[in-house]
Write a protein that holds these residues in place. Structure first.
Motif, PDB file in Angstrom:
ATOM      1  N   VAL A  17     114.048  67.775  79.325  1.00  0.00           N
ATOM      2  CA  VAL A  17     112.768  68.120  79.957  1.00  0.00           C
ATOM      3  C   VAL A  17     111.713  68.403  78.892  1.00  0.00           C
ATOM      4  N   ASP A  18     112.090  69.111  77.850  1.00  0.00           N
ATOM      5  CA  ASP A  18     111.152  69.383  76.754  1.00  0.00           C
ATOM      6  C   ASP A  18     110.655  68.082  76.130  1.00  0.00           C
ATOM      7  N   ALA A  19     111.545  67.103  75.973  1.00  0.00           N
ATOM      8  CA  ALA A  19     111.155  65.810  75.408  1.00  0.00           C
ATOM      9  C   ALA A  19     110.171  65.100  76.341  1.00  0.00           C
ATOM     10  N   GLN A  20     110.426  65.179  77.640  1.00  0.00           N
ATOM     11  CA  GLN A  20     109.511  64.570  78.605  1.00  0.00           C
ATOM     12  C   GLN A  20     108.143  65.238  78.565  1.00  0.00           C
ATOM     13  N   ILE A  21     108.149  66.551  78.480  1.00  0.00           N
ATOM     14  CA  ILE A  21     106.887  67.294  78.399  1.00  0.00           C
ATOM     15  C   ILE A  21     106.106  66.859  77.172  1.00  0.00           C
ATOM     16  N   THR A  22     106.782  66.726  76.048  1.00  0.00           N
ATOM     17  CA  THR A  22     106.131  66.304  74.807  1.00  0.00           C
ATOM     18  C   THR A  22     105.527  64.912  74.961  1.00  0.00           C
ATOM     19  N   ARG A  23     106.288  63.991  75.572  1.00  0.00           N
ATOM     20  CA  ARG A  23     105.782  62.627  75.784  1.00  0.00           C
ATOM     21  C   ARG A  23     104.557  62.639  76.696  1.00  0.00           C
ATOM     22  N   TRP A  24     104.605  63.408  77.782  1.00  0.00           N
ATOM     23  CA  TRP A  24     103.478  63.443  78.715  1.00  0.00           C
ATOM     24  C   TRP A  24     102.245  64.082  78.089  1.00  0.00           C
ATOM     25  N   LYS A  25     102.455  65.114  77.276  1.00  0.00           N
ATOM     26  CA  LYS A  25     101.313  65.730  76.584  1.00  0.00           C
ATOM     27  C   LYS A  25     100.648  64.712  75.665  1.00  0.00           C
ATOM     28  N   LYS A  26     101.466  63.934  74.955  1.00  0.00           N
ATOM     29  CA  LYS A  26     100.922  62.902  74.069  1.00  0.00           C
ATOM     30  C   LYS A  26     100.162  61.864  74.888  1.00  0.00           C
ATOM     31  N   THR A  27     100.717  61.480  76.028  1.00  0.00           N
ATOM     32  CA  THR A  27     100.049  60.516  76.900  1.00  0.00           C
ATOM     33  C   THR A  27      98.714  61.060  77.387  1.00  0.00           C
ATOM     34  N   ILE A  28      98.685  62.321  77.761  1.00  0.00           N
ATOM     35  CA  ILE A  28      97.441  62.949  78.226  1.00  0.00           C
ATOM     36  C   ILE A  28      96.399  62.940  77.115  1.00  0.00           C
ATOM     37  N   ILE A  29      96.809  63.278  75.907  1.00  0.00           N
ATOM     38  CA  ILE A  29      95.879  63.279  74.772  1.00  0.00           C
ATOM     39  C   ILE A  29      95.328  61.877  74.542  1.00  0.00           C
ATOM     40  N   GLU A  30      96.206  60.872  74.607  1.00  0.00           N
ATOM     41  CA  GLU A  30      95.768  59.492  74.426  1.00  0.00           C
ATOM     42  C   GLU A  30      94.812  59.061  75.532  1.00  0.00           C
ATOM     43  N   ARG A  35      89.337  57.931  77.569  1.00  0.00           N
ATOM     44  CA  ARG A  35      88.238  58.279  78.481  1.00  0.00           C
ATOM     45  C   ARG A  35      86.965  58.565  77.689  1.00  0.00           C
ATOM     46  N   LYS A  36      87.107  59.303  76.604  1.00  0.00           N
ATOM     47  CA  LYS A  36      85.970  59.636  75.745  1.00  0.00           C
ATOM     48  C   LYS A  36      85.350  58.358  75.165  1.00  0.00           C
ATOM     49  N   GLU A  37      86.198  57.432  74.714  1.00  0.00           N
ATOM     50  CA  GLU A  37      85.705  56.163  74.182  1.00  0.00           C
ATOM     51  C   GLU A  37      84.966  55.369  75.255  1.00  0.00           C
ATOM     52  N   ALA A  41      81.081  54.239  75.274  1.00  0.00           N
ATOM     53  CA  ALA A  41      80.703  52.836  75.416  1.00  0.00           C
ATOM     54  C   ALA A  41      79.742  52.653  76.590  1.00  0.00           C
ATOM     55  N   LYS A  42      80.000  53.364  77.693  1.00  0.00           N
ATOM     56  CA  LYS A  42      79.113  53.292  78.861  1.00  0.00           C
ATOM     57  C   LYS A  42      77.725  53.810  78.495  1.00  0.00           C
ATOM     58  N   ARG A  43      77.688  54.920  77.798  1.00  0.00           N
ATOM     59  CA  ARG A  43      76.403  55.505  77.391  1.00  0.00           C
ATOM     60  C   ARG A  43      75.638  54.532  76.499  1.00  0.00           C
ATOM     61  N   GLU A  44      76.343  53.933  75.568  1.00  0.00           N
ATOM     62  CA  GLU A  44      75.719  52.976  74.661  1.00  0.00           C
ATOM     63  C   GLU A  44      75.168  51.773  75.438  1.00  0.00           C
TER      64      GLU A  44
END
Length: 77
Positions: A17-30, A35-37, A41-44
């Motif tokens: 479960v800890d490994a899954q949490i780590t993977r999902w946190k990384k996915t969320i960060i990515e 989203r920020k990019e 791009a939309k603003r530009e």
């Protein structure tokens, strides 16, 4: 590692479960970075479209800014 009566190795399951949490946190960060990019791009693209419209209108950026800025008389009102 201690085994539970029901045959479940809790330590191993917790590690999974800890490994899954780590993977999902990384996915969320990515995804947040993506989203920020996309927002940048939309603003530009919107800025470019606005600038192109200003150019086609024959006005200057300063002309358009003065049209968009409230005059002192509008504030008094």
């Amino acid at each position: 590692m201690a085994r539970a009566r029901m045959g479940i190795d809790f330590d191993t399951e917790i590690m999974k479960v800890d490994a899954q949490i780590t993977r999902w946190k990384k996915t969320i960060i990515e995804l947040e970075e993506k989203r920020k990019e996309l927002l940048n791009a939309k603003r530009e693209a919107e800025i470019n479209a606005l600038y192109d419209a200003i150019q086609r209108s024959g006005r200057t950026v300063d002309d358009v800014l003065s049209l968009l800025s409230p005059t002192p008389a509008e504030h008094a009102g």
